[in-house]
Design an enzyme around this catalytic site. Structure first.
Site, PDB file in Angstrom:
ATOM      1  N   ARG A 129       2.571 -35.158  10.593  1.00 53.83           N
ATOM      2  CA  ARG A 129       3.412 -36.042  11.591  1.00 53.83           C
ATOM      3  C   ARG A 129       2.587 -36.320  12.739  1.00 53.83           C
ATOM      4  O   ARG A 129       1.880 -35.242  13.474  1.00 53.83           O
ATOM      5  CB  ARG A 129       4.484 -35.253  11.739  1.00 53.83           C
ATOM      6  CG  ARG A 129       5.410 -34.940  10.789  1.00 53.83           C
ATOM      7  CD  ARG A 129       6.827 -34.173  10.938  1.00 53.83           C
ATOM      8  NE  ARG A 129       6.800 -33.057  10.078  1.00 53.83           N
ATOM      9  CZ  ARG A 129       7.505 -31.931  10.259  1.00 53.83           C
ATOM     10  NH1 ARG A 129       8.181 -31.879  11.280  1.00 53.83           N
ATOM     11  NH2 ARG A 129       7.542 -30.854   9.318  1.00 53.83           N
ATOM     12  N   HIS A 146       6.008 -22.478  18.437  1.00 48.75           N
ATOM     13  CA  HIS A 146       6.225 -22.348  16.992  1.00 48.75           C
ATOM     14  C   HIS A 146       5.140 -23.431  16.297  1.00 48.75           C
ATOM     15  O   HIS A 146       5.389 -24.535  16.089  1.00 48.75           O
ATOM     16  CB  HIS A 146       7.524 -22.680  16.482  1.00 48.75           C
ATOM     17  CG  HIS A 146       7.680 -22.473  15.029  1.00 48.75           C
ATOM     18  ND1 HIS A 146       8.409 -21.417  14.420  1.00 48.75           N
ATOM     19  CD2 HIS A 146       7.441 -23.131  14.105  1.00 48.75           C
ATOM     20  CE1 HIS A 146       8.429 -21.601  13.049  1.00 48.75           C
ATOM     21  NE2 HIS A 146       7.874 -22.774  12.645  1.00 48.75           N
ATOM     22  N   GLY A 153       2.993 -24.543  12.981  1.00 49.17           N
ATOM     23  CA  GLY A 153       2.924 -24.518  11.636  1.00 49.17           C
ATOM     24  C   GLY A 153       2.621 -25.808  10.984  1.00 49.17           C
ATOM     25  O   GLY A 153       1.876 -26.562  11.772  1.00 49.17           O
ATOM     26  N   ASN A 188      -1.999 -17.174  12.868  1.00 51.19           N
ATOM     27  CA  ASN A 188      -3.364 -16.986  12.189  1.00 51.19           C
ATOM     28  C   ASN A 188      -4.474 -17.408  12.691  1.00 51.19           C
ATOM     29  O   ASN A 188      -5.447 -17.379  12.252  1.00 51.19           O
ATOM     30  CB  ASN A 188      -2.944 -17.485  10.756  1.00 51.19           C
ATOM     31  CG  ASN A 188      -2.092 -16.414   9.781  1.00 51.19           C
ATOM     32  OD1 ASN A 188      -2.590 -15.385   9.792  1.00 51.19           O
ATOM     33  ND2 ASN A 188      -1.092 -17.000   9.834  1.00 51.19           N
ATOM     34  N   ASN A 205      17.376 -20.653   1.691  1.00 52.01           N
ATOM     35  CA  ASN A 205      16.752 -21.853   2.192  1.00 52.01           C
ATOM     36  C   ASN A 205      16.662 -22.618   1.129  1.00 52.01           C
ATOM     37  O   ASN A 205      15.577 -22.562   0.652  1.00 52.01           O
ATOM     38  CB  ASN A 205      15.528 -21.541   3.142  1.00 52.01           C
ATOM     39  CG  ASN A 205      14.711 -22.256   3.838  1.00 52.01           C
ATOM     40  OD1 ASN A 205      15.118 -23.509   3.757  1.00 52.01           O
ATOM     41  ND2 ASN A 205      13.978 -22.321   4.540  1.00 52.01           N
ATOM     42  N   SER A 225      -4.482 -26.594   8.329  1.00 55.57           N
ATOM     43  CA  SER A 225      -5.554 -26.165   9.293  1.00 55.57           C
ATOM     44  C   SER A 225      -6.552 -25.421   8.967  1.00 55.57           C
ATOM     45  O   SER A 225      -7.763 -25.235   9.526  1.00 55.57           O
ATOM     46  CB  SER A 225      -4.680 -25.233  10.543  1.00 55.57           C
ATOM     47  OG  SER A 225      -4.374 -24.180  10.065  1.00 55.57           O
ATOM     48  N   ARG A 281      20.388 -21.275   5.689  1.00 50.41           N
ATOM     49  CA  ARG A 281      19.702 -22.377   6.789  1.00 50.41           C
ATOM     50  C   ARG A 281      19.946 -23.577   6.629  1.00 50.41           C
ATOM     51  O   ARG A 281      19.628 -24.444   5.786  1.00 50.41           O
ATOM     52  CB  ARG A 281      17.984 -22.044   6.535  1.00 50.41           C
ATOM     53  CG  ARG A 281      17.139 -22.776   7.479  1.00 50.41           C
ATOM     54  CD  ARG A 281      15.936 -22.865   7.400  1.00 50.41           C
ATOM     55  NE  ARG A 281      15.404 -23.750   8.363  1.00 50.41           N
ATOM     56  CZ  ARG A 281      14.255 -24.463   8.107  1.00 50.41           C
ATOM     57  NH1 ARG A 281      13.462 -24.631   6.912  1.00 50.41           N
ATOM     58  NH2 ARG A 281      13.751 -25.195   8.954  1.00 50.41           N
ATOM     59  N   HIS A 286      13.483 -25.968  14.784  1.00 52.13           N
ATOM     60  CA  HIS A 286      12.900 -24.592  14.665  1.00 52.13           C
ATOM     61  C   HIS A 286      13.809 -23.495  15.570  1.00 52.13           C
ATOM     62  O   HIS A 286      13.235 -22.380  16.048  1.00 52.13           O
ATOM     63  CB  HIS A 286      11.236 -24.454  15.221  1.00 52.13           C
ATOM     64  CG  HIS A 286      10.656 -25.137  14.201  1.00 52.13           C
ATOM     65  ND1 HIS A 286       9.692 -26.141  14.351  1.00 52.13           N
ATOM     66  CD2 HIS A 286      10.415 -25.297  12.876  1.00 52.13           C
ATOM     67  CE1 HIS A 286       8.905 -26.570  13.691  1.00 52.13           C
ATOM     68  NE2 HIS A 286       9.679 -26.221  12.412  1.00 52.13           N
ATOM     69  N   GLU A 299      12.852 -15.865  10.896  1.00 51.70           N
ATOM     70  CA  GLU A 299      14.356 -16.617  10.838  1.00 51.70           C
ATOM     71  C   GLU A 299      15.120 -16.014   9.951  1.00 51.70           C
ATOM     72  O   GLU A 299      16.440 -16.103  10.319  1.00 51.70           O
ATOM     73  CB  GLU A 299      13.802 -18.060  10.470  1.00 51.70           C
ATOM     74  CG  GLU A 299      13.115 -18.941  11.492  1.00 51.70           C
ATOM     75  CD  GLU A 299      12.132 -19.983  10.833  1.00 51.70           C
ATOM     76  OE1 GLU A 299      10.991 -19.486  10.165  1.00 51.70           O
ATOM     77  OE2 GLU A 299      12.428 -21.020  11.040  1.00 51.70           O
ATOM     78  N   GLY A 342       2.804 -20.172  11.022  1.00 49.71           N
ATOM     79  CA  GLY A 342       1.458 -20.296  10.291  1.00 49.71           C
ATOM     80  C   GLY A 342       0.532 -20.385  10.959  1.00 49.71           C
ATOM     81  O   GLY A 342      -0.675 -19.550  11.007  1.00 49.71           O
ATOM     82  N   ILE A 343       0.271 -21.396  12.000  1.00 49.87           N
ATOM     83  CA  ILE A 343      -0.994 -21.777  12.710  1.00 49.87           C
ATOM     84  C   ILE A 343      -1.034 -20.560  13.936  1.00 49.87           C
ATOM     85  O   ILE A 343      -1.953 -20.006  14.196  1.00 49.87           O
ATOM     86  CB  ILE A 343      -1.078 -22.786  13.100  1.00 49.87           C
ATOM     87  CG1 ILE A 343      -1.262 -23.818  12.107  1.00 49.87           C
ATOM     88  CG2 ILE A 343      -2.352 -23.148  14.258  1.00 49.87           C
ATOM     89  CD1 ILE A 343      -1.301 -25.364  12.233  1.00 49.87           C
ATOM     90  N   LYS A 348      14.164 -21.063  -1.261  1.00 45.82           N
ATOM     91  CA  LYS A 348      13.636 -19.774  -0.979  1.00 45.82           C
ATOM     92  C   LYS A 348      14.765 -18.610  -0.730  1.00 45.82           C
ATOM     93  O   LYS A 348      15.736 -19.150  -0.200  1.00 45.82           O
ATOM     94  CB  LYS A 348      12.761 -19.769   0.192  1.00 45.82           C
ATOM     95  CG  LYS A 348      11.511 -20.602   0.058  1.00 45.82           C
ATOM     96  CD  LYS A 348      10.920 -20.468   1.366  1.00 45.82           C
ATOM     97  CE  LYS A 348       9.756 -21.596   1.575  1.00 45.82           C
ATOM     98  NZ  LYS A 348       9.468 -21.851   2.770  1.00 45.82           N
ATOM     99  N   GLY A 379       5.027 -28.009  10.486  1.00 46.42           N
ATOM    100  CA  GLY A 379       5.642 -28.411  11.772  1.00 46.42           C
ATOM    101  C   GLY A 379       5.613 -27.824  12.894  1.00 46.42           C
ATOM    102  O   GLY A 379       5.494 -26.285  12.654  1.00 46.42           O
TER     103      GLY A 379
HETATM  104  P1  ADP Z   1       5.840 -24.764   7.481  1.00 45.18           P
HETATM  105  O1  ADP Z   1       5.996 -25.330   8.954  1.00 45.18           O
HETATM  106  O2  ADP Z   1       5.725 -25.477   6.382  1.00 45.18           O
HETATM  107  O3  ADP Z   1       6.736 -23.564   7.475  1.00 45.18           O
HETATM  108  P2  ADP Z   1       3.652 -22.653   8.105  1.00 45.18           P
HETATM  109  O4  ADP Z   1       4.437 -22.043   9.533  1.00 45.18           O
HETATM  110  O5  ADP Z   1       3.605 -21.803   6.811  1.00 45.18           O
HETATM  111  O6  ADP Z   1       4.355 -24.242   7.758  1.00 45.18           O
HETATM  112  O7  ADP Z   1       2.571 -23.291   8.631  1.00 45.18           O
HETATM  113  C1  ADP Z   1       1.291 -23.826   7.809  1.00 45.18           C
HETATM  114  C2  ADP Z   1      -0.061 -23.884   8.482  1.00 45.18           C
HETATM  115  O8  ADP Z   1      -0.384 -22.657   8.811  1.00 45.18           O
HETATM  116  C3  ADP Z   1      -1.111 -24.472   7.756  1.00 45.18           C
HETATM  117  O9  ADP Z   1      -1.808 -25.472   8.548  1.00 45.18           O
HETATM  118  C4  ADP Z   1      -2.060 -23.331   7.500  1.00 45.18           C
HETATM  119  O10 ADP Z   1      -3.462 -23.607   7.483  1.00 45.18           O
HETATM  120  C5  ADP Z   1      -1.522 -22.279   8.435  1.00 45.18           C
HETATM  121  N1  ADP Z   1      -1.690 -21.086   7.995  1.00 45.18           N
HETATM  122  C6  ADP Z   1      -1.013 -20.270   7.265  1.00 45.18           C
HETATM  123  N2  ADP Z   1      -1.126 -19.068   6.860  1.00 45.18           N
HETATM  124  C7  ADP Z   1      -2.707 -18.790   7.310  1.00 45.18           C
HETATM  125  C8  ADP Z   1      -3.712 -17.722   7.370  1.00 45.18           C
HETATM  126  N3  ADP Z   1      -3.449 -16.726   6.896  1.00 45.18           N
HETATM  127  N4  ADP Z   1      -4.734 -18.212   8.119  1.00 45.18           N
HETATM  128  C9  ADP Z   1      -5.119 -19.287   8.566  1.00 45.18           C
HETATM  129  N5  ADP Z   1      -4.050 -20.286   8.689  1.00 45.18           N
HETATM  130  C10 ADP Z   1      -2.987 -20.307   8.107  1.00 45.18           C
END
Ligand code: ADP
Length: 408
Positions: free
Chosen positions: A242, A209, A211, A341, A7, A285, A92, A181, A393, A337-338, A14, A213
């Protein structure tokens, strides 16, 4: 087959080495600051659980690839004996434009065609080309496969992807919704269908999805019928930096008032908006959650909360509208990510959705704030299943690469 998944970003790369027979990831890593004096590599052997971090001079992606191979074959941190054990490379690719609707083997003609995608995602496409050139320089004889983030969205009906602008812009510039995505939406919707225990053709799933983005997709019978992102990954729900969906007139209004060029306005919408622009705190976040946790006496509380509330409102709206488009709903999936988590965001989105058949399990949601595996967060008797499913992915890219490389 051992597939090296790549990627490539403009200054980063990556990678993951995945055995597609066992679907085990042997190693993964990240080359950072390629082209800068302080470039480095972080490499993890996922079998041994060891990690190598070192400064490494990487003037370009080809040099970065040399370090990737060096790390993968390292006596202590490596997982393969030599480069010969890599059978194929899967890339990717963020945007396939109107030119690519399926994963494809890299040939001279395909490489030429990929250049055309710069019109839709200039920086990303340029970076992918650097990644491909880097791999070709180091491993000229290995088959390389391109896997496009837009491909899964190819099944959208015209009324979902067409913008109600004069038809000529579609004809002249291929302006339409492409989505983003797709590889993630494809993975989690297929996983969700397995969990539902029904043939995917009979399922109605909304995949979120969320994150840095974010995009939301309606997957009917395993096929995308609508998605929140558009021509570019700026559309849809609010994101880290964004703005997501806004009235298009806002763009021309602000440009006139502030005397901005298209590039400046583009920068504001892509880099200065979303969580960051609304809260004035951060694009991440976690930082917003920390600010909200301080309570209303904190001067940043109200705007941080507003930023998060806008996203929750947006996700809820998409789920409702996609359920309407599909005439029902079997499952809602949170990922990225969000999504994986942030329990409070999932709760805000899913509360007060009983009319739709969602019976949310707050306890399960809170106990599994950070998931490491597929997790149900709706009650057992909920008509609509709500799950958190970690996305993968890289595995989808590895599977497609193995299939195409085997035929080649
Ligand atoms: P990208 O779109 O860059 O791939 P990610 O899917 O990694 O982004 O998402 C990033 C978001 O996810 C950030 O806002 C971050 O705060 C949140 N995030 C990632 N890991 C955690 C975690 N362990 N706990 C809380 N929030 C997380």
């Amino acid at each position: 087959m051992n597939v090296l998944v790549v990627n490539a970003g403009s200054s980063s790369l990556k990678y993951q080495l995945i055995n597609t027979d066992t679907e085990v990831a042997y190693a993964k890593g990240l080359c950072e600051k390629i082209g800068a004096p302080d470039s480095s590599i972080t490499h993890k052997n996922l079998i041994k659980g060891t990690k190598l971090e070192k400064a490494a001079a990487m003037p370009d992606h080809a040099e970065a690839m040399k370090y990737v191979i060096e790390s993968l074959t390292d006596a202590e941190y490596g997982c393969i004996g030599s480069m010969d054990e890599i059978d194929a490379i899967g890339h990717r690719v963020v945007h396939g434009g109107p030119y690519f609707t399926d994963s494809t083997l890299l040939t001279k003609e395909i490489f030429e065609k990929l250049q055309l995608c710069k019109a839709f995602a200039p920086l990303h496409t340029e970076a992918h080309i650097m990644g491909i050139n880097g791999c070709t320089a180091v491993m000229p004889d290995k088959p390389q496969v391109l896997v496009f983030d837009t491909a899964f969205h190819k099944t959208m009906p015209m009324e979902a992807y067409f913008y109600a602008l004069p038809y000529e812009y579609y004809e002249k510039y291929s302006i339409r919704r492409y989505g983003a995505h797709g590889t993630s939406h494809r993975f989690v919707s297929a996983e969700m269908a397995k969990i539902l225990g029904k043939p995917i053709e009979e399922t109605k799933i909304v995949t979120c999805h969320i994150g840095n983005g974010s995009s939301i997709t309606a997957v009917l019978g395993g096929k995308v019928i609508d998605t929140s992102m558009g021509l570019t990954p700026l559309a849809g729900v609010e994101m880290g930096t964004r703005c997501g969906d806004i009235d298009p007139s806002v763009v021309t209004y602000i440009m006139e008032k502030e005397n901005l060029t298209p590039a400046q306005m583009d920068h504001i919408m892509n880099k200065k908006s979303g969580f960051l622009g609304v809260s004035g705190v951060d694009s991440d976040s976690r930082a917003l959650e920390a600010t909200i946790a301080k309570g209303p006496s904190d001067p940043s509380y109200a705007r941080a909360k507003l930023a998060v509330d806008i996203l929750c409102h947006g996700i809820k709206k998409y789920i409702g509208s996609y359920a309407a488009l599909m005439n029902g709903l079997d499952a809602v999936v949170f990922t990225a990510g969000i999504g994986e988590n942030n329990a409070s965001l999932r709760e805000s989105v899913c509360e007060n959705m009983e009319f739709l058949g969602i019976s949310f399990d707050k306890k399960a949601n809170n106990e599994n704030a950070h998931v490491s595996g597929n997790t149900r967060i709706s009650t057992e008797d909920s008509k609509v299943a709500v799950y958190v499913l970690p996305t993968n992915e890289e595995l989808v890219i590895a599977r497609d690469t193995a299939e195409i490389a085997a035929k080649a």
